[in-house]
Motif scaffolding. Structure first.
Motif, mmCIF file in Angstrom:
data_model
loop_
_atom_site.group_PDB
_atom_site.id
_atom_site.type_symbol
_atom_site.label_atom_id
_atom_site.label_comp_id
_atom_site.label_asym_id
_atom_site.label_seq_id
_atom_site.Cartn_x
_atom_site.Cartn_y
_atom_site.Cartn_z
ATOM 1 N N VAL A 402 0.835 -1.193 0.000
ATOM 2 C CA VAL A 402 0.000 0.000 0.000
ATOM 3 C C VAL A 402 0.867 1.239 0.000
ATOM 4 O O VAL A 402 1.787 1.362 0.807
ATOM 5 N N PRO A 403 0.631 2.176 -0.927
ATOM 6 C CA PRO A 403 1.416 3.419 -0.909
ATOM 7 C C PRO A 403 1.218 4.162 0.402
ATOM 8 O O PRO A 403 0.130 4.156 0.978
ATOM 9 N N LEU A 524 -2.931 2.987 -7.942
ATOM 10 C CA LEU A 524 -2.329 4.159 -8.571
ATOM 11 C C LEU A 524 -0.822 4.212 -8.391
ATOM 12 O O LEU A 524 -0.166 5.090 -8.948
ATOM 13 N N SER A 525 -0.258 3.285 -7.601
ATOM 14 C CA SER A 525 1.178 3.339 -7.322
ATOM 15 C C SER A 525 2.036 2.945 -8.518
ATOM 16 O O SER A 525 3.249 3.087 -8.465
ATOM 17 N N ASP A 526 1.422 2.424 -9.596
ATOM 18 C CA ASP A 526 2.197 1.961 -10.740
ATOM 19 C C ASP A 526 2.402 3.047 -11.783
ATOM 20 O O ASP A 526 2.981 2.771 -12.844
ATOM 21 N N TYR A 527 1.965 4.253 -11.540
ATOM 22 C CA TYR A 527 2.041 5.300 -12.546
ATOM 23 C C TYR A 527 2.959 6.412 -12.073
ATOM 24 O O TYR A 527 3.072 6.682 -10.864
ATOM 25 N N ALA A 574 9.991 0.205 -15.839
ATOM 26 C CA ALA A 574 10.340 -1.091 -15.271
ATOM 27 C C ALA A 574 9.183 -2.060 -15.269
ATOM 28 O O ALA A 574 9.342 -3.240 -15.001
ATOM 29 N N GLN A 575 7.960 -1.589 -15.515
ATOM 30 C CA GLN A 575 6.779 -2.434 -15.489
ATOM 31 C C GLN A 575 5.983 -2.220 -16.770
ATOM 32 O O GLN A 575 4.882 -1.672 -16.749
ATOM 33 N N PRO A 580 -3.118 -0.197 -18.756
ATOM 34 C CA PRO A 580 -3.145 1.263 -18.861
ATOM 35 C C PRO A 580 -3.957 1.881 -17.733
ATOM 36 O O PRO A 580 -4.545 1.181 -16.912
ATOM 37 N N LEU A 581 -3.972 3.249 -17.697
ATOM 38 C CA LEU A 581 -4.683 3.956 -16.630
ATOM 39 C C LEU A 581 -6.156 3.607 -16.623
ATOM 40 O O LEU A 581 -6.772 3.443 -15.565
#
Length: 584
Positions: A402-403, A524-527, A574-575, A580-581
């Motif tokens: 979790v961010p 949302l942590s992947d963007y 890296a991912q 996509p969003l």
């Protein structure tokens, strides 16, 4: 030679003498009338001696017509208590003479046995005589009395600040018609009535009594001897005749009192440290919502710690604080207190609610909670304890962190020699020779930086224009309305509406239902550019779960972070395989 009066002169002299005599008599007649009508007052009692607890009637009589306020009652009546005063006037004619009579009838109550004096009363310009009165001790005939009063305390040797329960009971074998009780003020003793009066019936020594019970809480504020003086009840009863009809009963004034009680208040122990809590029982409890052994990162938990004590006031209860371990976000409440009286006992209770949001997975050891108190029944020190507790926090489904979770970064220790590199020394002649080259290089560098700045400005402007024209095309139709609702909630700083809009927007773009704001943050942590958005979501979460409910004024910050996310719109290099969003 003798001179004789003539007959005519003798008659004139005799007439003058008679006239002077008549004038003198006429002048003295009003004075004699005033003396004859001088005010006379008398005072009499209907019984003497009198038994303690009985009432007597004092009659003050004046032989003239006077106003009611012509009587002045002394402020000190000794051992007597004034219960009632009546006033009446009468007029009678006997043998052609009119007589006026004014009477005051005072009902006095003799409380204590012994000899006392009814002082003189002033009526207009006259004064009554004092009356010696003897008050006798009530005779114990072996029969149950018609009325009596008792006062009982649960302890006569309390500790300072320990609550003493006092019970006052009025016993009537006949119907009471009214009255009042005044608990006397005692210095350094706090007196408080508990609950309402209760009425019961009991059979005592073969006689049935109506019993009115009133409970008090007495709290001594200092150690030493404190005396509760006699408490008096002054009222009326209706004594029934032999026929038994209450309407024909006679109203009788009554007075009864309790015996004085002395309290020997003990100080708290000299070695006591901390809050002083003298009580017969104290409990410490906790509740968890949800009541689980395992919790999930980001899901809020509510812990309630309840402290309950008998015979204390809520302001005497201490504050309960807990040192929570690192990795748990804690939003403590200020504590909600209440005070109730049950069965003549006062209970104080305070509840501390704490919202806990786990920010990292793992096992967390919650320390024990200890509250020392003094057991007044066992007369010893005790400690109420909530044992230590271990909670297990797991990651959300999917194994994603979790961010905003709390991670302790490893400190980087730099080499001091690297922080202070040595520079070779140059001769002063070379420095002077190279000075004009420095100025020339600085000029060329400034021109080069200006050119680069102009190129970057025009490039960003072109890119912003292109993104502005294509932004609506990147957002799917089904996500535009939730995004618009989110914008409105942020612009108006509505925390609850913003949370709801975030969850709906998350569902519209991922097709998944979020359990809370932590799920939204996790996806949302992947963007790129998600850090500011995660911080804004954490601020929103804190305003919703914090006990003091602070105002949320970060709506524009949250919306700015959402816009930044759409502007970047790209995933981390890296991912590359992440979705996509927005889902297609």
């Amino acid at each position: 030679m003798r001179t004789l009066l003539s007959p005519s002169r003798a008659l004139v002299f005799i007439g003058t003498l008679v006239l002077l005599t008549l004038i003198t008599l006429m002048t003295l007649t009003p004075t004699m009338a005033v003396q004859a009508n001088q005010l006379n007052v008398t005072a009499n009692v209907d019984k003497n001696p009198v038994i303690a607890g009985e009432s007597l009637q004092l009659t003050i009589r004046a032989d003239q017509s006077l106003a009611r306020n012509a009587l002045t009652i002394p402020s000190d009546l000794g051992r007597l208590v004034l219960r009632n005063t009546s006033f009446q006037q009468s007029m009678s004619t006997i043998n052609g003479q009119t007589q006026h009579v004014t009477e005051w009838r005072l009902t006095l109550l003799a409380r204590e046995p012994g000899r006392t004096t009814i002082p003189s009363f002033v009526v207009a310009d006259a004064q009554t005589s004092a009356i010696e009165l003897e008050v006798l001790e009530p005779v114990d005939t072996g029969e149950a009395p018609d009325y009596f009063i008792t006062l009982e305390v649960d302890t006569e040797s309390p500790y300072v600040q320990q609550q003493v329960r006092a019970q006052l009971r009025l016993h009537f074998a006949m119907n009471p018609e009214g009255g009042g009780i005044n608990f006397p003020d005692v210095e350094h003793l706090q007196i408080e009535q508990l609950g309402q009066d209760q009425q019961t019936q009991e059979l005592i020594d073969g006689k049935r009594y109506l019993i009115i019970t009133r409970n008090y809480a007495l709290t001594p504020r200092r150690s030493g001897e404190l005396t509760i003086p006699a408490i008096y009840f002054d009222g009326q009863i209706r004594r029934l005749p032999a026929t038994g009809f209450s309407a024909l009963g006679r109203i009788e004034q009554v007075s009864m009192s309790t015996r004085p009680i002395s309290l020997m208040v003990k100080p708290r122990p000299s070695n006591w440290v901390g809050n002083w809590l003298p009580t017969p029982r104290l409990t410490l409890e906790e509740q968890w919502e949800p009541d689980n052994q395992t919790f999930t990162v980001g899901e809020p938990i509510t812990r309630r710690i309840t402290l309950t004590a008998a015979g204390l006031r809520s302001e005497q209860l201490p504050e309960v604080s807990v040192d929570y371990p690192h990795g748990l976000r804690v939003y403590p409440d200020r504590g909600q207190s209440e005070q109730v009286a049950t069965r003549g006992t006062q209970l104080a209770r305070i509840v501390y609610a704490t919202a806990i949001v786990p920010a990292a997975p793992g096992e967390f050891e919650l320390p024990e909670v200890r509250v020392p108190w003094w057991n007044t029944e066992a007369d010893r020190a005790e400690v109420a304890v909530l044992p230590a507790r271990t909670i297990n926090v797991i990651e959300p489904p999917g194994g994603l962190t979790v961010p905003g979770s709390i991670v302790d970064p490893e400190p980087v220790q730099a080499d001091p020699q690297e922080l202070q590199p040595s520079l070779p020394e140059q001769p002063a002649e070379q420095v002077e020779r190279a000075s004009w080259w420095r100025w020339l290089a600085a000029a060329f560098a400034g021109l080069w930086l200006l050119t680069c700045a102009l190129l970057v400005y025009f490039w960003r402007r072109t890119a912003a224009t292109k993104k502005k024209t294509t932004s609506n095309q990147q957002i799917p139709v089904h996500a535009r309305e939730p995004l618009q609702n989110l914008k409105q909630a942020c612009m108006k700083n509505r925390a609850s509406a913003a949370r709801k809009a975030l969850l709906v927007w998350h569902h519209s773009r991922t097709g998944k239902v979020a359990k809370g704001l932590s799920d939204v943050s996790r996806h949302l942590s992947d963007y790129e550019g998600h850090e500011s958005l995660i911080t804004a979501i954490n601020t929103l979460e804190e305003s919703l779960y914090s006990a003091n409910k602070p105002d949320w004024n970060e709506g524009k910050v949250l919306w700015s972070a959402i816009q930044k996310l759409h502007q970047t719109g790209s995933k981390k290099a890296a991912q590359p395989k992440l979705p996509p969003l927005y889902r297609v």
